[in-house]
Design an enzyme around this catalytic site. Structure first.
Site: not given
Length: 331
Positions: A54, A208, A292
């Protein structure tokens, strides 16, 4: 934050894990990364996922610095090996040489003596599986790795690896696949195989690539700054960017509202309804997003709601197990 066992192992992970793919060392600056990690810790997240490739190894470095002052035994840190991390022919794959070199590099960047799960990031078609598993045996016995996992492997490859792991007496406990309302390719073959073997699922991309947040609208250009508008990361959302998919996603909005959730929260909570899923990995570019998503830990979606979701999305859901394909790491 609730925790779950990974498969039949004794290891517990937070239901929501924080992953730094496409963010740390790449899309957000280091201060923002630190703020997201702090928000994750404040939310009770103990599981952090990264990979050596990454951001060309920078993501591991940032995560290592962000977690440096935390109590190590209170965290579950995982990273991955397979994809290229340098120009040489042995800077990739699952050879003994690369695995032994890669784990030392990851530990140095992460500022830790061990990782809790070390993932084989893809199946290596050019290295004998026996060589790979014997290298994993050595790093487990050396204390550098607590548990072994695989990522995006086919069911037959997982079975073969598990047989060797049992012979070698090393703990192969988990699979890390892509899994969401729209991408269910693991359900037919991979999940049943892993369940039989006592392996759990720690899933990535539960929203997604952002499509299940509802921010992409049919017939409109992707919002500025989103993955859909970025040429480099667009490939991860392209499979879902048809008007039919986006229209059906918008039809989920009233269902989310009826459950007191945002669309993103509904998507993450949906993955956690699968009893074989131990944790859902979420990314975030700001603390608000992280908070959230973390808030859905412990949320239960009733059967009627899950059925209505299926009815809406069924025509556009990808279920073909062949989509979990072997990749060749060499250019």
């Amino acid at each position: 934050m609730e925790h779950r066992h990974v498969g039949k192992s004794g290891l517990m992970v937070s239901e929501i894990a924080y992953g730094n793919w496409l963010t740390h060392g790449q899309q957000i600056d280091e201060d923002a990364a630190y703020a997201c990690v702090a928000a994750a810790l404040d939310a009770g997240i103990t599981t952090f996922d990264t990979a050596d490739m990454y951001a060309d190894t920078r993501a591991e470095e940032v995560l290592g610095r962000a977690l440096a002052k935390q109590r190590r035994a209170g965290l579950e840190i995982s990273t991955k090996v397979y994809w290229p991390t340098g120009p040489g022919p042995n800077d990739r794959g699952l050879s003994r040489k690369h695995i032994l070199d890669a784990i030392d590099g990851s530990l140095r960047r992460l500022r830790t003596d061990y990782v809790d799960i070390y993932w084989a990031h893809q199946y290596d078609v050019e290295t004998p599986l026996e060589e790979t598993m014997e290298a994993f045996y050595d790093i487990v016995r050396a204390g550098k790795v607590r548990y072994i996992g695989v990522s995006e492997w086919r069911a037959e490859d997982i079975r073969a690896a598990h047989r060797l792991a049992r012979e070698l007496r090393i703990p192969l406990i988990a699979n890390q696949p892509q899994y969401s309302m729209l991408w269910r390719v693991i359900e037919a073959e991979v999940v049943p195989a892993c369940a039989e073997l006592g392996m759990g699922q720690i899933v990535w991309s539960p929203i997604a690539g952002g499509v299940l947040t509802g921010k992409y609208l049919p017939g409109q250009q992707p919002p500025s700054g989103s993955r859909g508008a970025d040429a480099e990361s667009r490939q991860w959302v392209d499979p879902y960017m048809s008007d039919e998919v986006l229209t059906r996603v918008q039809r989920l909005r009233p269902l989310a509202e009826s459950a007191g959730l945002t669309l993103a929260q509904l998507a993450v909570a949906w993955t956690l309804q699968n009893p074989h899923v131990a944790s859902a990995i979420v990314g975030a570019s700001n603390p608000k997003q992280l908070a959230e998503n973390a808030a859905v830990s412990g949320v239960t979606l009733d059967e009627e709601l899950r059925t209505r979701i299926d009815d809406i999305l069924d025509p556009v859901v990808e279920r073909d197990p062949a989509r979990t394909a072997r990749e060749d790491p060499r250019p």
